[in-house]
Design an enzyme around this catalytic site. Structure first.
Site, short mmCIF file in Angstrom:
data_model
loop_
_atom_site.label_atom_id
_atom_site.label_comp_id
_atom_site.label_asym_id
_atom_site.label_seq_id
_atom_site.Cartn_x
_atom_site.Cartn_y
_atom_site.Cartn_z
N ASP A 1 29.32 176.66 140.08
CA ASP A 1 28.80 177.02 138.76
C ASP A 1 28.87 178.53 138.59
OD1 ASP A 1 25.62 176.69 136.98
OD2 ASP A 1 27.70 176.65 136.25
N LYS B 1 34.75 180.88 136.55
CA LYS B 1 35.66 179.72 136.55
C LYS B 1 36.94 179.98 137.31
CE LYS B 1 32.17 178.66 134.54
NZ LYS B 1 31.15 178.15 135.50
N ASP C 1 30.56 172.50 137.51
CA ASP C 1 30.07 172.62 136.13
C ASP C 1 31.17 173.23 135.26
OD1 ASP C 1 27.48 174.43 134.35
OD2 ASP C 1 28.29 172.43 134.00
N ASN C 2 31.09 173.01 133.95
CA ASN C 2 31.92 173.71 132.96
C ASN C 2 33.41 173.43 133.04
OD1 ASN C 2 29.72 176.16 133.98
ND2 ASN C 2 29.57 175.29 131.93
N GLU D 1 25.32 173.02 127.78
CA GLU D 1 23.87 173.16 127.77
C GLU D 1 23.32 173.59 126.41
OE1 GLU D 1 25.86 174.41 130.11
OE2 GLU D 1 25.62 176.53 130.41
#
Ligand code: 7JW
Ligand code: MG
Length: 214
Positions: free
Chosen positions: A141, A144, A169-170, A199
């Site tokens: 997280d 990236k 995540d993401n 989120e």
């Protein structure tokens, strides 16, 4: 210029959450970020997916890359069995300072080791510094463009074993295309996408769960 966003979030936790009660810390952060000001916590849409994967793995050793304010650190650590350890890595010292206080407010400081620094520098030192041979669970997280190099580093350092679970995540927003391509096409991983939402928004995002096959 006054308090930073993480510091304002910390104040909301200290005001609204009960010391030693992780669920109230999670609820206070989610309320603040949904109703006062957005922040990049995994949040209350993706959070239950994180919870279910952590509960299923029940890791003895867990690694989080990207602590931010400690929201997902608290989500993970509250589910760990006695004697299990979570190492969380944060590059930004100001974020780390807030996270330590939020983790302490939840009463989870004995389950969590927060390490300040870059994941690329710290991962090769984990074995010697913490006497950890491998991670059962890794939550990605952070930035990236570090996802792919960092899992390759974990592989090369022998920190993954057959059955180790990565959760990222993401993978849609902001997006990690190179990472997704790798884990979805490598014979060394069995990968699965959990669709959810960015989120505190209606935008699509999701988590990618990848099991290392050894
Ligand atoms: O969950 C996240 C969301 C975002 C993010 C920022 C701005 C947007 F507009 C959309 C999404 C950035 C993140 N960076 C590191 C770790 N997690 C992140
Ligand atoms: Mg995130």
């Amino acid at each position: 210029t006054g308090l930073s966003r993480p510091q304002r979030m910390l104040k909301a936790v200290q005001k609204n959450a009960t010391k030693g009660d992780p669920q109230s810390v999670i609820a206070a952060i989610d309320y603040y970020c949904r109703h006062k000001e957005w922040a990049m916590n995994v949040g209350d849409d993706k959070g239950p997916i994180l919870d279910s994967v952590v509960s299923e793995v029940n890791p003895s050793t867990a690694l989080e890359l990207g602590t931010y304010c400690g929201y997902s650190t608290v989500r993970i650590a509250r589910l760990l069995s006695p004697g299990s350890k979570l190492i969380t890595v944060e590059f930004n010292p100001a974020y780390a300072a807030v996270a330590r206080q939020i983790i302490a407010h939840a009463g989870l400081q004995n389950k969590v080791t927060l390490v300040e620094g870059g994941s690329g520098d710290l991962i090769p030192k984990i074995k010697e510094q913490f006497g950890i041979t491998s991670f059962d669970f890794v939550f990605l997280d952070h930035w990236k463009d570090r996802y792919l190099p960092d899992i390759k580093l974990l592989e090369d350092c022998g920190l993954l074993k057959k059955g180790s679970v990565l959760l990222a995540d993401n993978v849609i927003c902001p997006g990690t295309p190179e990472y997704l391509e790798y884990v979805r096409n490598s014979p060394r991983y069995k990968s699965q996408y959990f669709q959810s939402y960015l989120e505190y928004t209606k935008a699509e995002d999701g988590l990618e769960k990848s099991v290392f096959l050894g």
